[in-house]
Write an enzyme that holds these catalytic residues in place. Structure first.
Site, PDB file in Angstrom:
ATOM      1  N   TYR A  18       0.831  -1.202   0.000  1.00 61.09           N
ATOM      2  CA  TYR A  18       0.000   0.000   0.000  1.00 61.09           C
ATOM      3  C   TYR A  18       0.870   1.259   0.000  1.00 61.09           C
ATOM      4  O   TYR A  18       0.646   2.192  -0.775  1.00 61.09           O
ATOM      5  CB  TYR A  18      -0.931  -0.017   1.218  1.00 61.09           C
ATOM      6  CG  TYR A  18      -1.791   1.208   1.361  1.00 61.09           C
ATOM      7  CD1 TYR A  18      -2.809   1.486   0.455  1.00 61.09           C
ATOM      8  CD2 TYR A  18      -1.593   2.098   2.425  1.00 61.09           C
ATOM      9  CE1 TYR A  18      -3.598   2.620   0.592  1.00 61.09           C
ATOM     10  CE2 TYR A  18      -2.378   3.225   2.566  1.00 61.09           C
ATOM     11  CZ  TYR A  18      -3.376   3.484   1.652  1.00 61.09           C
ATOM     12  OH  TYR A  18      -4.153   4.607   1.790  1.00 61.09           O
ATOM     13  N   GLU A  40     -11.885   5.645   4.697  1.00 57.53           N
ATOM     14  CA  GLU A  40     -11.293   6.423   5.795  1.00 57.53           C
ATOM     15  C   GLU A  40     -12.301   6.598   6.928  1.00 57.53           C
ATOM     16  O   GLU A  40     -11.934   6.536   8.104  1.00 57.53           O
ATOM     17  CB  GLU A  40     -10.785   7.785   5.308  1.00 57.53           C
ATOM     18  CG  GLU A  40      -9.599   7.729   4.374  1.00 57.53           C
ATOM     19  CD  GLU A  40      -8.309   7.210   4.988  1.00 57.53           C
ATOM     20  OE1 GLU A  40      -8.207   7.079   6.233  1.00 57.53           O
ATOM     21  OE2 GLU A  40      -7.374   6.926   4.219  1.00 57.53           O
ATOM     22  N   TRP A  48      -5.867   0.894  10.152  1.00 56.88           N
ATOM     23  CA  TRP A  48      -5.995   0.964   8.700  1.00 56.88           C
ATOM     24  C   TRP A  48      -5.759  -0.416   8.089  1.00 56.88           C
ATOM     25  O   TRP A  48      -6.360  -0.772   7.080  1.00 56.88           O
ATOM     26  CB  TRP A  48      -5.035   1.996   8.108  1.00 56.88           C
ATOM     27  CG  TRP A  48      -5.122   2.035   6.605  1.00 56.88           C
ATOM     28  CD1 TRP A  48      -4.149   1.689   5.725  1.00 56.88           C
ATOM     29  CD2 TRP A  48      -6.254   2.412   5.810  1.00 56.88           C
ATOM     30  NE1 TRP A  48      -4.608   1.824   4.428  1.00 56.88           N
ATOM     31  CE2 TRP A  48      -5.896   2.269   4.466  1.00 56.88           C
ATOM     32  CE3 TRP A  48      -7.546   2.855   6.112  1.00 56.88           C
ATOM     33  CZ2 TRP A  48      -6.769   2.555   3.413  1.00 56.88           C
ATOM     34  CZ3 TRP A  48      -8.412   3.139   5.064  1.00 56.88           C
ATOM     35  CH2 TRP A  48      -8.025   2.985   3.742  1.00 56.88           C
TER      36      TRP A  48
END
Length: 182
Positions: A18, A40, A48
């Site tokens: 990522y 988000e 995350w």
């Protein structure tokens, strides 16, 4: 080849991928930015990494994050999402995703243009360490305020700043990171 990354990018292979391929890369397009805004918001209060690993299931559950498709979700879709173990099953966040799709449809300039209008202009000091990376900025505060004014939900200044980082509106790769040097 060994690469020096932002420290968080070395913690797992998922984060490395990522970090190297997506985080901080400028992203445009209404549906693409709707996906990031939604993810988000779902990340709020969670890691995350949890969201990143569930992203394929989120994409299926939320019709590829098509704004028009999600805006049409009904109570039946809400119940389906609340029963989907592949995603984060949080009623407030699911409702916010549908609310935000409907709000995005009402934007005359489009979601991408609105969000990018808050990107900082001019040079910025690159953070030397992760400790120097802020959680919010004046621009993210203004973005969150404007999104709320336009009917969006679950988008505070911290979520807005994380969106700005993820989509390349700001570049918070630390000075020693290979991505900062490219």
């Amino acid at each position: 080849m060994d690469r020096v990354r932002c420290a968080w990018g070395d913690s797992t292979p998922d984060y490395a991928r990522y970090h190297d391929e997506e985080w901080g890369v400028p992203l445009h397009g209404d549906d693409a930015l709707f996906e990031r805004l939604t993810l988000e918001a779902f990340q709020s209060g969670l890691s995350w990494l949890t969201i990143l690993r569930k992203r394929p299931a989120f994409r299926v559950a939320f019709a590829g994050f098509s704004i028009d498709a999600v805006a049409e979700f009904t109570e039946t879709d809400r119940e389906r999402l609340l029963a989907d173990a592949g995603i984060v099953r949080n009623r407030a966040k699911i409702d916010a995703a549908v609310t935000n799709a409907r709000a995005a449809q009402r934007l005359p300039e489009g979601l991408s243009a609105l969000l990018w209008s808050f990107a900082p202009q001019g040079p910025r000091q690159r953070p030397a360490t992760l400790a120097e990376v802020p959680a919010t900025s004046p621009e993210s505060v203004a973005m969150a305020r404007e999104l709320k004014r336009r009917g969006f939900a679950f988008v505070g200044p911290t979520t807005a700043y994380a969106l700005m980082q993820a989509t390349g509106m700001v570049d918070d790769h630390v000075a020693t990171c290979f991505r900062a040097l490219t």
